[in-house]
Scaffold this active site. Structure first.
Site, PDB file in Angstrom:
ATOM      1  N   CYS A  23      -8.130  11.162 -22.270  1.00 26.70           N
ATOM      2  CA  CYS A  23      -7.936   9.754 -22.752  1.00 26.70           C
ATOM      3  C   CYS A  23      -6.163   9.487 -22.839  1.00 26.70           C
ATOM      4  O   CYS A  23      -5.815   8.684 -23.511  1.00 26.70           O
ATOM      5  CB  CYS A  23      -8.414   9.619 -24.377  1.00 26.70           C
ATOM      6  SG  CYS A  23      -8.033  10.714 -25.510  1.00 26.70           S
ATOM      7  N   HIS A  34      11.553  -9.576   5.037  1.00 27.11           N
ATOM      8  CA  HIS A  34      11.440  -8.310   4.206  1.00 27.11           C
ATOM      9  C   HIS A  34      11.379  -8.301   2.507  1.00 27.11           C
ATOM     10  O   HIS A  34      10.593  -7.275   2.270  1.00 27.11           O
ATOM     11  CB  HIS A  34      12.775  -7.395   4.500  1.00 27.11           C
ATOM     12  CG  HIS A  34      13.066  -7.253   5.898  1.00 27.11           C
ATOM     13  ND1 HIS A  34      14.366  -7.266   6.362  1.00 27.11           N
ATOM     14  CD2 HIS A  34      12.060  -7.008   6.759  1.00 27.11           C
ATOM     15  CE1 HIS A  34      13.952  -7.043   7.625  1.00 27.11           C
ATOM     16  NE2 HIS A  34      12.749  -6.705   8.075  1.00 27.11           N
TER      17      HIS A  34
HETATM   18  C1  PEP Z   1      -2.722  12.116 -26.057  1.00 22.91           C
HETATM   19  O1  PEP Z   1      -1.862  12.591 -26.667  1.00 22.91           O
HETATM   20  O2  PEP Z   1      -2.636  11.975 -24.873  1.00 22.91           O
HETATM   21  C2  PEP Z   1      -3.305  10.747 -26.772  1.00 22.91           C
HETATM   22  C3  PEP Z   1      -4.346  10.023 -26.157  1.00 22.91           C
HETATM   23  O3  PEP Z   1      -2.974  10.621 -28.035  1.00 22.91           O
HETATM   24  P1  PEP Z   1      -1.678   9.768 -28.621  1.00 22.91           P
HETATM   25  O4  PEP Z   1      -1.209   9.181 -27.316  1.00 22.91           O
HETATM   26  O5  PEP Z   1      -2.565   8.889 -29.641  1.00 22.91           O
HETATM   27  O6  PEP Z   1      -0.738  10.762 -29.353  1.00 22.91           O
END
Ligand code: PEP
Ligand code: MG
Length: 864
Positions: A823, A447
């Protein structure tokens, strides 16, 4: 709530099929399907009590739902007729196993009882010999442990007293002692009536769904509590009926590497529990060829039949009873990333699957393990012990001996390796918290090994020379003794353990993985970029197949030691003049940075975000300054005035979480000279390199269209001043505030592209401070089922995701062809990637190491 009396709560195996997984659980549905495929003489008969019955039991204060008793009695009568035997019969008893089986397999998390139906009479019917008494002894032990929670040690202590080599009389005496343990612990006699035994066993399996370890497992694997488990009652066959009998676990392909050859473990003259519990170290499946060649050949054939039928790698349980092979269970094999990738490639080559189907068999999230470190090649170290390579990847950390200690250490951010005597799945949370797992006993199918592989945690199992003393918290191999907190390193791909501080090395992408990634690229619609701030990260990102940079956080460029003082001077400047001086010093450095990045990414898009600084990160801490000031005052130092001034300025600039003060575009509006310097550096950098990339200048944290309009003017003016009109330059914004989503149509008038910053968007839409949420209430929120996972890891689709969809929609309505990316951290999360595909985005951007995962997840998203 009770199930309606007319609800069908019990299905014979012959009635089910694999489509009925939700109702019959994975095991029930598969055993039914297998009965169809292999025929009733290969699969012992039985019936399944539905997950609905379990749900009704949970909702009805642990009372059996109406009709269950009757339906079980009827199914049992049918089973007895088919078997030609009666449960608990004194002449020739039918015995059954009672096993859990949830919709998703949860290895080792739920309970199983074997040999049910044995009592003082039927043990004689079974033969009254050593085998019969051993079976009875096991049943009494398992029943006490599983149905009544009697600790395993109570029985193990007695076994240690008398040893394992007992004859029939010895086993009979031991069984009597086990029954007395039951009586001592529960105040009741051991139930002699097989029907009562069955009832209690069904109840115990339902209850095990609610047990702590099952709950922990579900939390980690995001399995809803509401599903419940099915219960499978199956006629017993015996792998412990002498030397021509065995029990085992067989995978249709190597369960660690994915190579197209069967693998697994087996034990002669043993029951299935012996193979997985790790109490006896099992033998490698291929050795079965020597011991029982006919059964082995049949098994190989069956594995291939099942694989062809399910069109996936299978994980089966089998028993050979006096030379005759029975299949007890089959399911799609959980597999480490390495095996998943290998299987996908081989399956396409063999014509078993086409490319989209093969890609769909891969759990993209688990691919992480292929990008994990291993022992540096050629590294010199002393091997402390060797064991079974149970889950790939290498790990290094301080030794802990309990799951609780692993959890505590992880909470403090310490790397630990969990060292245990044998494989127990008792506390999954400890597996999750540790960097790796090491056990002295057990095999690949234990397991612990399954759970570790499932989690992508390196694991070495069955390192037999280890002597683990849990009381003293030490582990000894010959004359070396290590204590809690000492360093240990394991390589779960090689099965090697060392106490040396061996260097770990990053993985490189295998040929099979490259093939899969190539297919993923053919199949996906979403672009995949990386978040990278340095040429080094950019190079790594390209190596992993990033098609550009989706986010370069320019503030990170100023974190380096030589930059910090200049950056600090810029922030601390009290006049524009002073600020410009500081900026002049930063400009060439910034230009250099961009040139490096552009060279790495030549020709590809590079999104550069203008400064979005959490300003205080660049400033000295107020406490340190205050201490320094006090010291200077006591010493009568000439620095006092300067320090006082600095401290005042730090106070005036300080902000507290969630840091929504002078960030992003607000800084650009307040001090345009900062953004001017950055744009200048970008343009100069782009002009300086041979093959400039497609540069995208991105303005962060915009809420009002006017903010972007002002910044666009500034950026265009500086481009003109620097003679960069002919460059491929775009100007866009991050969408990371709810207002920006609501007015995305207006903002789109000034933007060439949007990139969703889902970190800040999650923070601001939910009002959760992204820096504080983890340690505070998130765990409790998950326990109370407000959330089932962190919204900072997987996008909150109905809430934050709705804002993304809204902004994408209205943004494109006002600006057709507007480029849309994401992003935030969610850009590397497979489930979120599915959502971004649906939302119509053009690309995702994530950390370089997540790029391969995102490529596969994007292909899966495109396939729907
Ligand atoms: C976000 O806010 O998603 C971003 C990519 O910018 P940071 O994380 O630098 O604020
Ligand atoms: Mg942000």
């Amino acid at each position: 709530m009770k199930a309606a009396a007319s609800t069908k709560l019990v299905y014979d195996f012959a009635e089910g099929s694999r489509e009925m997984r939700e109702l019959l659980g994975g095991k029930g549905a598969n055993v039914a399907e297998m009965t169809r495929v292999l025929g009733a003489d290969r699969v012992p008969a039985g019936f399944t009590i539905t997950t609905e019955a379990c749900v009704a039991y949970m909702q009805g204060d642990r009372e059996f739902p109406d009709g269950l008793d009757e339906q079980v009695a009827e199914a049992l009568a049918r089973l007895e007729e088919q078997a030609g035997k009666t449960l608990g019969d004194a002449e020739d008893p039918l015995l059954v196993s009672v096993r859990s089986g949830a919709r998703e397999s949860m290895p080792g998390m739920l309970d199983t009882i074997l040999n049910l139906g044995l009592n003082d009479e039927s043990v004689e019917g079974l033969g009254g010999d050593r085998f019969a008494w051993d079976s009875y002894r096991r049943f009494v032990q398992m029943f006490g442990n599983v149905c009544r929670g009697i600790p395993g040690e109570r029985y193990e202590d007695l076994i240690s007293e008398v040893g394992r080599d007992l004859d029939a009389d010895g086993l009979q005496a031991l069984t009597e002692r086990f029954k007395r343990v039951f009586q001592d612990e529960t105040g009741e006699e051991f139930p002699n009536d097989p029907r009562e035994q069955l009832k209690q066993a069904i109840r115990a399996v339902f209850d095990s769904w609610l047990g702590d370890r099952a709950v922990s497992y579900r939390r980690i694997n995001h399995i809803p509590d509401e599903w419940g488990t099915a219960v499978n009652v199956q006629q017993m066959v015996f792998g412990n009926r002498g030397e021509r009998s065995c029990s085992g676990v067989a995978f249709s392909r190597d369960e660690v590497t994915g190579e197209p050859k069967p693998s697994g473990d087996f034990l002669v003259n043993a029951q299935g529990e012996d193979v997985v519990s790790g109490v006896r170290t099992p033998r490698d499946l291929p050795e079965m060829k020597d011991v029982m060649p006919d059964a082995y050949d049949e098994l190989r054939e069956i594995l291939s039949t099942l694989e062809q039928h399910y069109r996936d790698m299978q994980d089966t349980e089998f028993t050979v009873e006096e030379g005759r092979l029975y299949m007890l269970q089959t399911r799609s094999a959980k597999r480490p990333a390495q095996a998943a990738v290998r299987f996908a490639v081989d399956a396409v080559e063999e014509g078993l699957l086409d490319k989209p189907e093969a890609i769909a068999t891969i759990d993209a999230d688990r691919l992480d393990a292929l990008l994990h470190p291993h022992f540096k090649r050629g590294a010199k170290f002393d091997v402390l012990a060797e064991g079974v390579p149970a889950s790939p990847g290498a790990a290094k950390g301080a030794i802990v001996f309990t799951a609780a200690d692993a959890v505590a250490a992880a909470a403090e951010g310490r790397d630990v390796v969990l060292v245990r005597p044998f494989t127990e799945a008792d506390d999954v949370a400890g597996f999750h918290a540790a960097k790796g797992i090491l056990t002295a006993e057990g095999g690949k199918a234990s397991h612990a090994a399954l759970v570790a592989r499932g989690m992508g945690k390196p694991c070495v199992a069955g390192a037999g020379t280890l002597q683990v003393d849990l009381k003293a918290k030490t582990v000894t191999v010959e004359d070396t003794t290590l204590s809690e907190g000492d360093l240990i390193a394991i390589d779960g791909s090689a099965g090697v353990v060392t106490a040396d501080d061996v260097e770990l090395e990053e993985a490189d992408v295998s040929e099979h993985f490259e093939t899969v990634l190539g297919w993923a690229d053919e199949l996906r619609d979403l672009g995949v970029r990386a978040n990278a701030d340095t040429p080094h990260d950019a190079a790594k990102a390209r190596e992993f197949g990033a098609e550009g940079i989706g986010l370069c956080r320019t503030e990170h460029m100023f974190m380096a030691e030589d930059r910090q003082p200049k950056m600090r001077a810029m922030i601390m400047a009290e006049s524009e003049d002073d600020r410009r001086k500081a900026l002049d010093a930063l400009l060439p450095l910034q230009q250099q940075d961009f040139e490096g990045l552009f060279e790495e990414m030549s020709g590809l898009p590079v999104t550069i975000r203008l400064l979005d600084p959490p300003l205080h990160e660049f400033l000295p801490s107020a406490e340190d300054l205050a201490a320094e000031l006090e010291h200077a005052r006591n010493e009568g130092s000439p620095d006092v005035g300067e320090l006082e001034h600095t401290l005042d300025r730090v106070h005036s600039l300080s902000e507290t979480n969630p840091m929504l003060g002078t960030r992003g575009v607000r800084l650009g509006v307040l001090h345009p000279e900062v953004y001017e310097m950055q744009v200048r550096a970008i343009v100069r950098g782009a002009l300086a390199v041979e093959a400039p990339p497609q540069v995208e200048i991105m303005i962060p944290l915009v809420a009002y269209e006017k903010e972007l309009e002002l910044m666009r003017e500034l950026v265009e003016r500086v481009i003109d001043e620097e003679g960069g009109e002919h460059l491929d330059l775009k100007i866009g914004t991050m969408i990371e505030l709810p207002r920006a989503c609501f007015v995305a149509d207006r903002i789109a008038d000034h933007a060439d592209f949007f990139s969703f910053g889902t970190n800040d968007l999650t923070q601001t839409a939910l009002g959760f401070s992204r820096d504080d949420v983890e340690g505070r209430f998130l765990t409790r929120y998950m326990e109370r089922k407000v959330l089932d996972r962190s919204p900072f890891e997987t996008i909150d689709a109905p809430g934050v995701g709705w804002l993304v969809r809204l902004a994408a929609w209205v943004g494109r309505e006002s600006h057709p062809g507007l480029k849309l990316g994401i992003c935030g951290e969610h850009g590397g999360d497979p489930e979120s990637i599915h959502f971004f595909q649906l939302a119509g985005l053009d690309y995702v951007s994530c950390s370089p190491y997540r790029v391969p995962i995102a490529r596969v997840a994007a292909a899966q998203a495109a396939l729907g």
